[in-house]
Design a protein around this motif. Structure first.
Motif, PDB file in Angstrom:
ATOM      1  N   GLY A 134      -3.702  -7.934  10.054  1.00 26.95           N
ATOM      2  CA  GLY A 134      -2.961  -7.563  11.385  1.00 26.95           C
ATOM      3  C   GLY A 134      -4.157  -6.344  12.045  1.00 26.95           C
ATOM      4  O   GLY A 134      -4.880  -6.272  11.895  1.00 26.95           O
ATOM      5  N   GLU A 135      -2.744  -4.813  12.627  1.00 31.83           N
ATOM      6  CA  GLU A 135      -3.165  -3.941  12.792  1.00 31.83           C
ATOM      7  C   GLU A 135      -4.353  -3.518  11.757  1.00 31.83           C
ATOM      8  O   GLU A 135      -3.773  -3.082  11.126  1.00 31.83           O
ATOM      9  CB  GLU A 135      -2.496  -3.491  13.450  1.00 31.83           C
ATOM     10  N   LEU A 136      -5.384  -3.376  11.810  1.00 31.21           N
ATOM     11  CA  LEU A 136      -6.586  -2.226  10.814  1.00 31.21           C
ATOM     12  C   LEU A 136      -6.613  -0.994  11.957  1.00 31.21           C
ATOM     13  O   LEU A 136      -7.214  -1.031  13.038  1.00 31.21           O
ATOM     14  CB  LEU A 136      -7.927  -3.125  10.180  1.00 31.21           C
ATOM     15  N   THR A 137      -6.769   0.575  11.402  1.00 30.78           N
ATOM     16  CA  THR A 137      -7.575   1.519  11.329  1.00 30.78           C
ATOM     17  C   THR A 137      -8.840   1.777  11.310  1.00 30.78           C
ATOM     18  O   THR A 137      -9.204   2.983  11.296  1.00 30.78           O
ATOM     19  CB  THR A 137      -6.536   2.837  11.385  1.00 30.78           C
ATOM     20  N   PHE A 138      -9.755   0.954  11.023  1.00 33.48           N
ATOM     21  CA  PHE A 138     -10.552   1.290  10.515  1.00 33.48           C
ATOM     22  C   PHE A 138     -11.900  -0.016  10.715  1.00 33.48           C
ATOM     23  O   PHE A 138     -11.085  -0.849  10.822  1.00 33.48           O
ATOM     24  CB  PHE A 138     -10.576   1.502   9.235  1.00 33.48           C
ATOM     25  N   GLN A 139     -13.025   0.407  10.403  1.00 27.37           N
ATOM     26  CA  GLN A 139     -13.788  -1.135  10.680  1.00 27.37           C
ATOM     27  C   GLN A 139     -14.286  -1.267   8.920  1.00 27.37           C
ATOM     28  O   GLN A 139     -14.534  -0.843   8.982  1.00 27.37           O
ATOM     29  CB  GLN A 139     -15.307  -0.855  11.749  1.00 27.37           C
ATOM     30  N   LEU A 140     -15.072  -2.215   9.559  1.00 27.04           N
ATOM     31  CA  LEU A 140     -15.074  -3.162   7.694  1.00 27.04           C
ATOM     32  C   LEU A 140     -16.812  -2.829   8.420  1.00 27.04           C
ATOM     33  O   LEU A 140     -17.627  -3.873   8.721  1.00 27.04           O
ATOM     34  CB  LEU A 140     -15.584  -4.699   7.728  1.00 27.04           C
TER      35      LEU A 140
ATOM     36  N   ALA B  44     -18.086 -10.949   1.438  1.00 28.61           N
ATOM     37  CA  ALA B  44     -16.870 -12.079   1.654  1.00 28.61           C
ATOM     38  C   ALA B  44     -15.872 -12.669   2.024  1.00 28.61           C
ATOM     39  O   ALA B  44     -15.396 -12.677   3.154  1.00 28.61           O
ATOM     40  CB  ALA B  44     -18.041 -13.675   1.402  1.00 28.61           C
ATOM     41  N   ALA B  45     -14.823 -11.780   0.836  1.00 29.32           N
ATOM     42  CA  ALA B  45     -13.587 -11.167   0.426  1.00 29.32           C
ATOM     43  C   ALA B  45     -13.419 -10.845   1.762  1.00 29.32           C
ATOM     44  O   ALA B  45     -11.706 -11.077   2.490  1.00 29.32           O
ATOM     45  CB  ALA B  45     -13.249 -10.744  -0.897  1.00 29.32           C
ATOM     46  N   ALA B  46     -13.733  -9.373   1.731  1.00 30.88           N
ATOM     47  CA  ALA B  46     -13.342  -8.890   2.354  1.00 30.88           C
ATOM     48  C   ALA B  46     -13.272  -9.006   4.290  1.00 30.88           C
ATOM     49  O   ALA B  46     -12.313  -8.842   4.703  1.00 30.88           O
ATOM     50  CB  ALA B  46     -14.108  -7.483   2.561  1.00 30.88           C
ATOM     51  N   ARG B  47     -13.992  -9.550   4.800  1.00 31.75           N
ATOM     52  CA  ARG B  47     -13.755 -10.766   6.298  1.00 31.75           C
ATOM     53  C   ARG B  47     -12.860 -11.472   6.321  1.00 31.75           C
ATOM     54  O   ARG B  47     -12.528 -11.271   7.376  1.00 31.75           O
ATOM     55  CB  ARG B  47     -14.968 -10.717   6.094  1.00 31.75           C
ATOM     56  N   SER B  48     -12.794 -12.352   4.871  1.00 31.77           N
ATOM     57  CA  SER B  48     -11.475 -13.037   4.850  1.00 31.77           C
ATOM     58  C   SER B  48     -10.628 -12.382   4.695  1.00 31.77           C
ATOM     59  O   SER B  48      -9.745 -12.600   6.087  1.00 31.77           O
ATOM     60  CB  SER B  48     -11.791 -13.528   3.349  1.00 31.77           C
ATOM     61  N   ALA B  49     -10.191 -11.488   4.332  1.00 27.75           N
ATOM     62  CA  ALA B  49      -8.759 -10.361   4.727  1.00 27.75           C
ATOM     63  C   ALA B  49      -8.450  -9.991   6.085  1.00 27.75           C
ATOM     64  O   ALA B  49      -7.826  -9.969   6.121  1.00 27.75           O
ATOM     65  CB  ALA B  49      -8.992  -9.333   3.957  1.00 27.75           C
ATOM     66  N   VAL B  50     -10.325  -9.685   6.237  1.00 29.22           N
ATOM     67  CA  VAL B  50     -10.099  -8.957   7.900  1.00 29.22           C
ATOM     68  C   VAL B  50      -8.775 -10.060   8.847  1.00 29.22           C
ATOM     69  O   VAL B  50      -8.587  -9.812   9.673  1.00 29.22           O
ATOM     70  CB  VAL B  50     -10.800  -8.304   8.722  1.00 29.22           C
TER      71      VAL B  50
ATOM     72  N   LEU C 100     -18.198   0.655   2.581  1.00 29.40           N
ATOM     73  CA  LEU C 100     -16.820   0.469   3.133  1.00 29.40           C
ATOM     74  C   LEU C 100     -16.721  -0.519   1.506  1.00 29.40           C
ATOM     75  O   LEU C 100     -15.414  -0.345   1.256  1.00 29.40           O
ATOM     76  CB  LEU C 100     -16.027   0.008   4.343  1.00 29.40           C
ATOM     77  N   VAL C 101     -17.348  -1.824   1.933  1.00 33.57           N
ATOM     78  CA  VAL C 101     -17.065  -3.270   1.284  1.00 33.57           C
ATOM     79  C   VAL C 101     -17.495  -2.573  -0.123  1.00 33.57           C
ATOM     80  O   VAL C 101     -17.422  -2.846  -1.048  1.00 33.57           O
ATOM     81  CB  VAL C 101     -17.622  -4.216   1.510  1.00 33.57           C
ATOM     82  N   ALA C 102     -18.103  -1.696  -0.358  1.00 29.62           N
ATOM     83  CA  ALA C 102     -18.761  -0.932  -2.255  1.00 29.62           C
ATOM     84  C   ALA C 102     -18.338  -0.167  -2.870  1.00 29.62           C
ATOM     85  O   ALA C 102     -17.203  -0.289  -3.404  1.00 29.62           O
ATOM     86  CB  ALA C 102     -20.294  -0.294  -1.503  1.00 29.62           C
ATOM     87  N   GLU C 103     -17.390   0.624  -1.565  1.00 31.10           N
ATOM     88  CA  GLU C 103     -15.954   1.057  -2.106  1.00 31.10           C
ATOM     89  C   GLU C 103     -15.158   0.385  -2.413  1.00 31.10           C
ATOM     90  O   GLU C 103     -14.458   1.038  -3.640  1.00 31.10           O
ATOM     91  CB  GLU C 103     -15.275   2.765  -0.861  1.00 31.10           C
TER      92      GLU C 103
END
Length: 891
Positions: free
Chosen positions: A14-20, A4-10, A24-27
């Motif tokens: 702005g521009e991100l070079t990777f997909q969530l 939930a925190a990661a989606r909120s930050a996304v 990735l959340v586990a890392e």
């Protein structure tokens, strides 16, 4: 919470070079824990990365790093907010609580037996040492470490954290402890003094793979027992770095050698058969309930499906499998009702009714998982199906306890996942999201085996230092395992991580070498070190830590590899003379039966049966024998059914039946309309009628099949169809057709001329078409959707011609073969004659009769070896699972 925190930050980034993604959340969470364990706050982490990156905004890589850092920091702060709002605590909040609040019954004395995380992967972090110095009520803190680990850098780091720490040395050698002897292989080279330390290449044993390592250890134990030496198995340890490969292999190696063993390492839950059953459910939904996945789910021994209160039988499931295959069902539960109404009235499918009802109910119950729904709802629906359909375990079954524990672990995992998603983060999940999440959690869970509590101890190097052993065998020293590779950080390179307090590879390596040397000297009697060269058939290199062995300063003793002793059950049977004494009662009885069987060179093992069936064979079946005798045996003697395949269009057999039916219908209507021969004058009329017949037949097919078959029969702008080839072949012949015999049966006893004289053979067959011509001859036609057969091996066309000559009587006259042709859809020619000239007629028929007689005799003798005329037939054979293909060339 991290998701939930990661989606909120996304959403704020702005521009991100990777997909969530979940991985990735586990890392991200693992990286956050690492930072906090290093006593780094989120704000300080952001500042340190900014300082390390510098101010050069022209560097695109640095710009991406800044964007990533801001995203991570934002996600970490949101995660901390969610943890605080939940009134729960993670390990970092717990540390703060332990320091801030006084316990009613505080811990007074703590003994730390691990170093820091730099010296070992399971060591303590800076935050842990900080907690130990600040926890209220603690009176004494002891840190136990060896001299080698301290000298590798841990002593410097711990004194930096705690200046004035008291050092209390303890000399092990002064206590009377005698270092173990290093057992090394006695190869061709001999040393004058076996008690002296010997040079490097002979300090370890080299085996082929991990299994050979354990086999060598078992042989050494058996050799010691045979020599009368005392072997205390509970004080013998096999030490490895990675448990799983050895735990899997040990179960078979030690069991076969009748040596008890014990292991405390947990097995992955994913390795339990019950976990695979959950995969069947997810696969069925993800594939939209295809035939294969539905049948696999119904056949699973872990589930039970009922119809009318009675469990569905395996026969019913097999009938359902055939029914769905013939209906060309490729998925979609909505199609099942139509298939039911069309197929079940046929008597051969009535047994499939119970399985069909269970399959339909299963599809309806699981179909909601296909649509996006909140994660908690998806998990609860999956859990409900899991609990309802799990097969009950009868008391007294051998797997009861382990199966119950595995089922409970999976059920608890699904229930816990549903609860936390409902409470903290409940996004919309598709079946793909559900499958990824469930499989990931199963793969991360472990399953504790039930320990016997006796025998050789299998343990990793972390646990080995807490044991007291006479003999220690250190196995698996290859470069991929020893020393253990640090987990790679996917966010930042080592140069940036050093600014956050990450150690250098040099510090890790020196500490790993120190712990390896301590392990070498930990036994009280003997130490053995081994490596191997193959891992899953891939070449591997030995560990560089083997070069550190001389630093342990152990005295070496030479020992020859143990061999020549029957240790394992397979050796008791494979070595001459065979001995059954090493087997238990059940295995001894079974082995006795196997040893009393026929010798391997007996004809029965090479495609020969004693009692060959005697009956009238179809000519097409006899031709199958020429393709491969064993295929004939499997198909026509054993009558094994071919495994159905999921195809959107008809398979070649059904295509052939369809095309034959179209031509039979056309010529029946053509003849009923008063037409006889097809000539250039009525060719257009034939085309028109044929088109009408084809269109009528295509109405029973799916749109995809109808398009393909229409092109096959009527042709296209690129090539003429099979119908045009048939019409033009007849229009170019001069003799007129008097009558057509369609799908004409040729059954009975027929006279055949062979090299040994005439004989009578009972045959069955059906000629595709026989045209009776006005000159007293007949034309025999065989339709082939594929390539025409090799005329030097073909049987159907020449034997049908012979049988027709002997039986055809029409209008009070006998008819003689004038022409026999193949009408082939594939190949350079559509019309392929059986013989090119009338003069070749007798020769072709004579060769075919001899070939027929020889084949029938081979069948009567029961000779069915797997000897196909072309070894490439084995690649598409439906009976390869029951065939001894090792007798067929190199296939």
């Amino acid at each position: 919470m991290a998701q939930a925190a990661a989606r909120s930050a996304v959403s704020r980034a702005g521009e991100l070079t990777f997909q969530l993604r979940p991985g990735l959340v586990a890392e991200m969470l693992r990286f956050y824990d690492q930072l906090r364990r290093q006593s780094q706050q989120v704000k300080r982490f952001e500042e340190l990365i900014e300082e390390a990156l510098g101010s050069d905004d022209l560097d695109r890589a640095a710009r991406r790093m800044r964007i990533q850092t801001r995203f991570l920091a934002d996600a970490f702060r949101e995660y901390e907010r969610l943890v605080g709002a939940s009134c729960g605590c993670d390990e970092h909040v717990l540390r703060n609580l332990l320091i801030a609040e006084h316990a009613r019954d505080p811990v007074r004395h703590i003994v730390v037996t691990v170093a820091d995380w730099i010296a070992e992967s399971e060591g303590l972090f800076v935050a842990d040492f900080d907690l130990l110095t600040r926890v209220p009520g603690l009176g004494t803190l002891d840190i136990v470490a060896t001299e080698r680990v301290l000298a590798a850098g841990f002593d410097e780091r711990v004194h930096e954290w705690w200046p004035g720490l008291d050092d209390l040395g303890f000399g092990i050698r002064d206590s009377g402890f005698v270092p173990p002897r290093l057992v090394v292989p006695d190869l061709d080279s001999r040393l004058p003094n076996p008690e002296s330390r010997i040079p490097n290449p002979d300090l370890w044993w080299t085996c082929r793979d991990r299994e050979e390592e354990l086999i060598a250890i078992v042989r050494q134990i058996k050799a010691d027992e045979a020599a009368g030496q005392s072997v205390n198995l509970s004080r013998t340890a096999v030490v490895f770095k990675r448990p799983l490969p050895y735990l899997y292999v040990a179960a078979e190696v030690f069991r076969s050698a009748r040596i008890p063993f014990q292991a405390s390492d947990a097995m992955p839950l994913a390795a339990e058969p019950t976990a695979a059953a959950l995969d069947l459910v997810l696969d069925a939904v993800a594939s939209n309930f295809t035939r294969a996945t539905l049948v696999a789910l119904l056949r699973s021994p872990h589930f039970m499906f009922t119809d009318g209160g009675a469990e569905i039988s395996r026969e019913s499931i097999s009938a359902l499998d055939r029914m769905l295959s013939e209906a060309r069902y490729l998925g979609d539960p909505e199609r099942l009702a139509a298939i039911h109404d069309f197929q079940l009235p046929h008597s051969r499918f009535r047994i499939a009714g119970a399985a069909f009802s269970a399959a339909s109910a299963t599809a309806r119950r699981l179909a909601p998982l296909s649509a996006p729904r909140p994660a908690s709802e998806q998990l609860l629906r999956l859990l409900e199906f899991w609990r309802v359909h799990l097969r009950p375990i009868a008391d007294g079954e051998a797997v009861t306890r382990r199966e119950r524990r595995a089922r409970a672990a999976i059920g608890d995992m699904l229930s816990a996942l549903a609860a936390v998603h409902a409470a903290h983060d409940d996004p919309e999940w598709t079946i793909a999201d559900l499958g990824v999440a469930v499989r990931r959690w199963i793969e991360e869970h472990t399953f504790d085996p039930e320990a016997d509590g006796a025998g050789v101890q299998l343990l990793d190097d972390q646990a080995a230092r807490y044991g007291d052993f006479d003999d220690v065998a250190i196995v698996g020293l290859v470069e991929t395992d020893w020393p253990e590779k640090p987990r790679r950080n996917i966010f930042y390179p080592p140069a940036l991580l050093r600014s956050l307090g990450w150690p250098s590879e040099k510090d890790r390596r020196s500490s790993a070498d120190a712990r390896f040397l301590d392990l070498l000297a930990s036994a009280s009697r003997r130490t053995i070190v081994s490596t191997f060269t193959l891992d899953d058939d891939a070449l591997v290199s030995r560990s560089m830590q083997l070069d550190e062995i001389p630093r342990a300063r152990l005295k070496a003793v030479l020992r020859s590899p143990a061999g020549g002793v029957r240790v394992f059950e397979e050796e008791a049977l494979s070595l001459e003379p065979a001995s059954l004494d090493a087997l238990d009662d059940d295995a001894r009885m079974w082995a006795g039966l196997r040893m009393s069987r026929s010798p391997a060179d007996a004809p029965e093992f090479h495609g020969t049966v004693r009692h060959a069936p005697a009956r009238a064979w179809a000519v097409s079946a006899i031709e199958t024998y020429l393709d491969c005798p064993f295929r004939f045996f499997a198909q026509h003697v054993l009558r094994l059914q071919e495994e159905p395949e999921d195809e959107e269009v008809m398979d070649p057999r059904r295509q052939g039946q369809f095309v034959h039916g179209v031509f039979e219908t056309f010529f029946s209507e053509w003849q009923a309309a008063g037409h006889r021969s097809i000539t250039h004058a009525n060719l257009d009329r034939a085309r028109e009628m044929f088109t009408a017949v084809v269109d009528g037949a295509l109405g029973r097919l799916s749109p995809a099949e109808a398009g393909l078959e229409r092109t096959r029969l009527l042709g296209s702008s690129a090539a003429a169809g099979l119908g045009e080839a048939v019409f033009r072949m007849e229009a170019e012949r001069r003799a007129a057709v008097v009558e057509r015999l369609l799908e004409h049966r040729l059954d009975g006893d027929f006279a055949v001329m062979t090299a040994d004289g005439p004989r009578t053979i009972a045959l069955k067959g059906k000629a595709d078409r026989i045209d009776l011509l006005d000159d007293g001859t007949f034309r025999l036609i065989d339709y082939k959707l594929g390539w025409p057969p090799d005329r030097s091996r073909a049987l159907q066309l020449p034997i049908y011609s012979l049988c027709a000559e002997q039986t055809l009587t029409r209008a009070g006259r006998r008819w003689r073969l004038g022409e026999a042709v193949y009408l082939a859809f594939k190949g350079p020619k559509r019309v392929v004659p059986l013989f090119s000239r009338p003069a070749d007629r007798e020769k072709v028929l004579a060769e075919a009769q001899q070939r027929l007689a020889d084949t029938v005799d081979a069948i009567a003798r029961g000779e069915f070896p797997p000897t196909p005329d072309d070894v490439y037939r084995c690649e598409t054979c439906a009976y390869d699972s029951v065939c001894r293909k090792d007798y067929v060339g190199d296939v």
